[in-house]
Design a protein around this motif. Structure first.
Motif, PDB file in Angstrom:
ATOM      1  N   SER A 123       0.840  -1.185   0.000  1.00 51.20           N
ATOM      2  CA  SER A 123       0.000   0.000   0.000  1.00 51.20           C
ATOM      3  C   SER A 123       0.880   1.242   0.000  1.00 51.20           C
ATOM      4  O   SER A 123       1.976   1.238   0.562  1.00 51.20           O
ATOM      5  CB  SER A 123      -0.908   0.023   1.228  1.00 51.20           C
ATOM      6  N   CYS A 124       0.364   2.284  -0.604  1.00 55.86           N
ATOM      7  CA  CYS A 124       1.068   3.556  -0.622  1.00 55.86           C
ATOM      8  C   CYS A 124       0.056   4.640  -0.294  1.00 55.86           C
ATOM      9  O   CYS A 124      -0.924   4.824  -1.029  1.00 55.86           O
ATOM     10  CB  CYS A 124       1.706   3.802  -1.981  1.00 55.86           C
ATOM     11  N   ALA A 125       0.287   5.338   0.801  1.00 57.66           N
ATOM     12  CA  ALA A 125      -0.605   6.399   1.235  1.00 57.66           C
ATOM     13  C   ALA A 125       0.074   7.744   1.021  1.00 57.66           C
ATOM     14  O   ALA A 125       1.231   7.933   1.400  1.00 57.66           O
ATOM     15  CB  ALA A 125      -0.959   6.216   2.708  1.00 57.66           C
ATOM     16  N   ALA A 126      -0.682   8.660   0.435  1.00 51.97           N
ATOM     17  CA  ALA A 126      -0.163   9.996   0.174  1.00 51.97           C
ATOM     18  C   ALA A 126      -0.736  10.976   1.180  1.00 51.97           C
ATOM     19  O   ALA A 126      -1.909  10.883   1.553  1.00 51.97           O
ATOM     20  CB  ALA A 126      -0.520  10.422  -1.242  1.00 51.97           C
ATOM     21  N   SER A 127       0.064  11.900   1.607  1.00 50.33           N
ATOM     22  CA  SER A 127      -0.409  12.935   2.524  1.00 50.33           C
ATOM     23  C   SER A 127       0.192  14.269   2.113  1.00 50.33           C
ATOM     24  O   SER A 127       1.223  14.326   1.461  1.00 50.33           O
ATOM     25  CB  SER A 127      -0.023  12.601   3.967  1.00 50.33           C
ATOM     26  N   GLY A 128      -0.473  15.318   2.473  1.00 53.30           N
ATOM     27  CA  GLY A 128       0.037  16.642   2.165  1.00 53.30           C
ATOM     28  C   GLY A 128      -0.612  17.274   0.949  1.00 53.30           C
ATOM     29  O   GLY A 128      -0.604  18.477   0.816  1.00 53.30           O
ATOM     30  N   ARG A 140      -5.780   1.800  -7.690  1.00 54.08           N
ATOM     31  CA  ARG A 140      -5.941   2.962  -6.818  1.00 54.08           C
ATOM     32  C   ARG A 140      -7.418   3.065  -6.496  1.00 54.08           C
ATOM     33  O   ARG A 140      -8.274   2.788  -7.352  1.00 54.08           O
ATOM     34  CB  ARG A 140      -5.414   4.226  -7.489  1.00 54.08           C
ATOM     35  N   ASP A 141      -7.736   3.478  -5.296  1.00 60.60           N
ATOM     36  CA  ASP A 141      -9.155   3.509  -4.930  1.00 60.60           C
ATOM     37  C   ASP A 141      -9.643   4.891  -4.509  1.00 60.60           C
ATOM     38  O   ASP A 141     -10.816   5.085  -4.321  1.00 60.60           O
ATOM     39  CB  ASP A 141      -9.448   2.500  -3.818  1.00 60.60           C
ATOM     40  N   ASN A 142      -8.778   5.842  -4.324  1.00 61.11           N
ATOM     41  CA  ASN A 142      -9.203   7.203  -4.025  1.00 61.11           C
ATOM     42  C   ASN A 142      -8.025   8.137  -4.286  1.00 61.11           C
ATOM     43  O   ASN A 142      -7.041   7.740  -4.903  1.00 61.11           O
ATOM     44  CB  ASN A 142      -9.699   7.322  -2.576  1.00 61.11           C
ATOM     45  N   TYR A 147      10.758  -2.001  -2.299  1.00 60.09           N
ATOM     46  CA  TYR A 147       9.765  -1.475  -3.221  1.00 60.09           C
ATOM     47  C   TYR A 147       9.422  -0.031  -2.845  1.00 60.09           C
ATOM     48  O   TYR A 147       9.154   0.263  -1.675  1.00 60.09           O
ATOM     49  CB  TYR A 147       8.510  -2.338  -3.200  1.00 60.09           C
ATOM     50  N   TYR A 148       9.411   0.827  -3.858  1.00 54.72           N
ATOM     51  CA  TYR A 148       9.126   2.236  -3.664  1.00 54.72           C
ATOM     52  C   TYR A 148       7.900   2.646  -4.462  1.00 54.72           C
ATOM     53  O   TYR A 148       7.745   2.239  -5.613  1.00 54.72           O
ATOM     54  CB  TYR A 148      10.299   3.087  -4.143  1.00 54.72           C
ATOM     55  N   CYS A 149       7.067   3.474  -3.858  1.00 54.04           N
ATOM     56  CA  CYS A 149       5.991   4.082  -4.629  1.00 54.04           C
ATOM     57  C   CYS A 149       6.400   5.498  -4.989  1.00 54.04           C
ATOM     58  O   CYS A 149       7.202   6.128  -4.286  1.00 54.04           O
ATOM     59  CB  CYS A 149       4.669   4.070  -3.868  1.00 54.04           C
ATOM     60  N   ALA A 150       5.859   5.974  -6.089  1.00 54.49           N
ATOM     61  CA  ALA A 150       6.222   7.289  -6.583  1.00 54.49           C
ATOM     62  C   ALA A 150       4.998   7.944  -7.204  1.00 54.49           C
ATOM     63  O   ALA A 150       4.095   7.260  -7.695  1.00 54.49           O
ATOM     64  CB  ALA A 150       7.344   7.168  -7.608  1.00 54.49           C
ATOM     65  N   MET A 166      -4.596   6.623  -2.039  1.00 56.85           N
ATOM     66  CA  MET A 166      -4.108   5.259  -1.833  1.00 56.85           C
ATOM     67  C   MET A 166      -3.842   4.581  -3.166  1.00 56.85           C
ATOM     68  O   MET A 166      -4.653   4.633  -4.093  1.00 56.85           O
ATOM     69  CB  MET A 166      -5.115   4.422  -1.055  1.00 56.85           C
ATOM     70  N   VAL A 167      -2.687   3.921  -3.234  1.00 52.90           N
ATOM     71  CA  VAL A 167      -2.343   3.101  -4.391  1.00 52.90           C
ATOM     72  C   VAL A 167      -1.847   1.763  -3.858  1.00 52.90           C
ATOM     73  O   VAL A 167      -1.194   1.718  -2.817  1.00 52.90           O
ATOM     74  CB  VAL A 167      -1.247   3.771  -5.245  1.00 52.90           C
TER      75      VAL A 167
END
Length: 123
Positions: A20-25, A72-74, A93-96, A77-78
């Protein structure tokens, strides 16, 4: 702006993991997102990418095609579903995230990076 990747761990060959990859900001709904990985002693390589907005476009590296799925669901989140894992999938593993919506396959095309999560596949 931060990307937080999680979900890595130790799994036997043939097993599955979901990263999972969560984005913030900021919202990333319009951003193309990607997953890359780096194995010990090797260069970072592309794994999978998904387009911005609806995420209707996806692309995979040949060596994970048919086994991995990006979604991706929103706006924040990816995911990377990894099935039938092999020892060769062992890597960090890196998300970008990119500022644009079009699919990107190269690391230099991405603007934000997460800290990485370790996936270890035992034989």
């Amino acid at each position: 702006v931060q990307l937080q990747a999680c979900g890595g761990g130790l799994v036997q060959a043939g097993g599955s993991l979901r990263l999972s990859c969560a984005a913030s900001g900021r919202t990333f709904s319009s951003s193309a997102m990607g997953w890359f990985r780096q194995a010990p002693g090797k260069e970072r390589e592309f794994v999978a990418a998904i387009s911005g907005w609806s995420g209707s476009g996806t692309y995979y590296a040949d060596n994970v095609k048919g086994r991995f799925a990006i979604s991706r669901d929103n706006a924040k989140m990816v995911y990377l579903q990894m099935n039938n894992l092999k020892p060769g999938d062992t890597a960090v593993y890196y998300c970008a995230a990119a500022l644009g919506a079009q699919l990107r396959l190269h690391s230099w095309q991405y603007d934000y990076w997460g800290q990485g999560t370790l996936v270890t596949v035992s034989s």
